[in-house]
Design a protein around this motif. Sequence first.
Motif, PDB file in Angstrom:
ATOM      1  N   LYS A   1     -17.078   1.634   7.091  1.00 17.26           N
ATOM      2  CA  LYS A   1     -18.202   1.061   6.523  1.00 17.26           C
ATOM      3  C   LYS A   1     -17.710  -0.890   6.478  1.00 17.26           C
ATOM      4  O   LYS A   1     -17.297  -1.150   6.126  1.00 17.26           O
ATOM      5  CB  LYS A   1     -18.210   1.357   5.681  1.00 17.26           C
TER       6      LYS A   1
ATOM      7  N   GLU B   1     -15.563  -1.842   3.468  1.00 18.28           N
ATOM      8  CA  GLU B   1     -14.955  -0.249   2.486  1.00 18.28           C
ATOM      9  C   GLU B   1     -13.520  -0.187   2.558  1.00 18.28           C
ATOM     10  O   GLU B   1     -12.562  -0.782   3.098  1.00 18.28           O
ATOM     11  CB  GLU B   1     -15.062   0.631   3.699  1.00 18.28           C
ATOM     12  N   ASP B   2     -13.125   0.118   1.363  1.00 19.37           N
ATOM     13  CA  ASP B   2     -11.366  -0.078   0.943  1.00 19.37           C
ATOM     14  C   ASP B   2     -10.519  -1.009   1.239  1.00 19.37           C
ATOM     15  O   ASP B   2      -9.388  -0.970   1.908  1.00 19.37           O
ATOM     16  CB  ASP B   2     -10.772   1.591   1.713  1.00 19.37           C
TER      17      ASP B   2
END
Length: 192
Positions: free
Chosen positions: A157, A17-18
């Motif tokens: 995540k 994630e990100d």
Amino acid sequence: MGKIVISQNVTLDGVVEDPTGEEGSAYGGWFDRCMAEDRAAWAELEYSEAIAADALLIGRRTDAYFGPRWNVAPGDWAERLRALPKYVVSSTLTDPIWVNSTVLGGDVVEEASRLKQRIAGDIVVYASRQLVQTLLHNGLVDEFRLIVFPLVIGTGKRLFDDAGTATALRLQGARPIGRNLSALTYEVVRDA
């Protein structure tokens, strides 16, 4: 028959994630934090993967992220990515952004299964965590290619959150990329 290959950048603890920090999470931006001296080696590996691929399979958000960047990027790698046929899984999208893309709007499992029948070589999946989990849960993944970034984030995540099933893997290769990254390749072991 084609082979679905999951190609992901992940932190040591599996977070995907990100990576660029554009989502605004407190732990985002890990990709560039770990990349300074290894970017050229990483790019060389990614370019060679694109050369060997026969198609890309991605989700709607990945199309929205990569399309505007790669549609105008210069160089051989960008040209190769533009030339590859891309299949975007989405129930809402009608006009994909990334050039040379087709929307697969039906059942994900059926569409991916048909794609594996139609394409003889590697069908590479970039990013698209939710799509990866669906493909894995339904036994459609054949190989994982993971670039491991030397960072433990502890939150966010992860690639294998909610995978839905235990999956046996066999190591096919492990090597350093630059000074700090690792490339791991795993084949999915099918039941005998």
